[in-house]
Enzyme design. Sequence first.
Site, short mmCIF file in Angstrom:
data_model
loop_
_atom_site.label_atom_id
_atom_site.label_comp_id
_atom_site.label_asym_id
_atom_site.label_seq_id
_atom_site.Cartn_x
_atom_site.Cartn_y
_atom_site.Cartn_z
N ASN A 92 0.85 -1.20 0.00
CA ASN A 92 0.00 0.00 0.00
C ASN A 92 0.88 1.25 0.00
OD1 ASN A 92 0.70 -0.82 2.62
ND2 ASN A 92 -1.14 0.02 3.55
N ASP A 150 -3.11 -5.70 1.28
CA ASP A 150 -3.29 -5.35 2.68
C ASP A 150 -3.71 -3.90 2.85
OD1 ASP A 150 -3.10 -6.16 5.52
OD2 ASP A 150 -1.69 -4.51 5.56
N HIS A 177 -5.91 -9.38 3.59
CA HIS A 177 -6.54 -8.49 4.57
C HIS A 177 -8.03 -8.75 4.42
CE1 HIS A 177 -7.11 -4.44 6.59
NE2 HIS A 177 -8.31 -4.66 6.08
N ASP A 303 2.44 -6.20 11.95
CA ASP A 303 1.63 -5.19 11.25
C ASP A 303 2.13 -3.80 11.61
OD1 ASP A 303 -0.25 -3.95 9.67
OD2 ASP A 303 -1.96 -4.37 10.97
N HIS A 307 2.67 6.11 11.61
CA HIS A 307 2.02 7.34 11.17
C HIS A 307 2.67 8.51 11.88
CE1 HIS A 307 -1.30 5.41 9.02
NE2 HIS A 307 -1.47 4.61 10.06
#
Length: 425
Positions: A92, A150, A177, A303, A307
Amino acid sequence: MKLLLKNGTVYQAGKLLKNDLLVENGVITALGTELKADSAQVIDVTDKLVAPGLVDVHVHYREPGFTHKETIKTGSLAAAHGGYTTVCAMPNLDPVPDTPAKVTAQVALNEADGVVKIKQYGAITAGLKSDELLDYAGMKAAGAFAFSNDGCGVQTAGTMYQAMLAAKKLDVALVAHVEDNSLLFGGVMNAGKKAKELGLPGILGISESSQIARDLLLAKETGVHYHVCHVSTKESVELIRIAKKHGINVTCEVSPHHLLLSEDDIVKNDGFYKMNPPLRANEDQQALLTGILDGTIDMIATDHAPHSIDEKTGDMRTAAFGITGSETAFALLYTQLVKQQQVLTLEQLLELMSKNPAEAFKFEAGSIFAGAKADLAVFDLKHETTITEADYFSRGKNTPFTGERVFGQTYLTMVDGNVVYQKED
């Protein structure tokens, strides 16, 4: 170059043995007591655990496209800081690696900037959110080791079926996912008592388990190696348990935060507790622990989802989904599940974090023996330390575990015989 690790406790062939370990030219050449080697650099690892480098099949490095969150360099340094030597990077990104040319470029970037071994996922569909199938053979030839969307569930059964057929033909895993968008209803945390208390919209557990049920039948039909990302509900665990009993080729992972936390740990509307899938009910957490003990759940994967602080601060309705994990996973799991609660043995934890993921995805990793590549992690199990934000190598600081007292901090990480992280004495 020669390195001699002296006086450690080595995890080898399922056992903890007092041994020295000699590394020459990137390979483990000898294991035994009282080893000596002319001109070798000696590292004293008395009272420390020498383990296979950890393997994480689920990380997000955000580059290209989102480098304010993380870069390949900072993400891989964080992995090394956590004892990981092999990681698998999700697609992603911007651009999404969904063509052979984009995969080639991404693999080259990983190799140029990564300090650990980075395996790259290719996308299942164009742009991750479409139903457009891709050149899977071309992406595999370009370096994609498996395929995943994902961050987005594949919404159409026909698309997933055709992608599984292609992955099976290429003998690669289809990594899912699992999330039915029609069942989300704008949720930001688990649909349960805490969401009601906090007045927040909930995410139904069936948004996950219903798509797993669909995919397991498709995996049975196609014979593909189907891997489920970050299982979080008791129903998901039970579905996978039944599928394994019926011989379906399924593996799955659980994330550290789902093992260590539940919705009961969310005491206020705090964006640091917003993750996808969300922290579930206590009964789901217990089902996950049972699942790793009975072999239903094959491995632990972080995972790792960094951020910026601005993206995680404030209301859960507007905060980004995600929690970091590379730098805290082993120490937290060892401290809470092995040392304190005694739910797992140290040997079981190491298998879940190294041997099992390596075997499931056919990586040359996860074991220590003479002749193996020297991908190693050394952990200090004796001394208690505090997880501090100042110690993070990741750009992402978005974890509620900062401030926890833990044992099992990484002392040294080695990739192909090269030291990529060493704690300062």
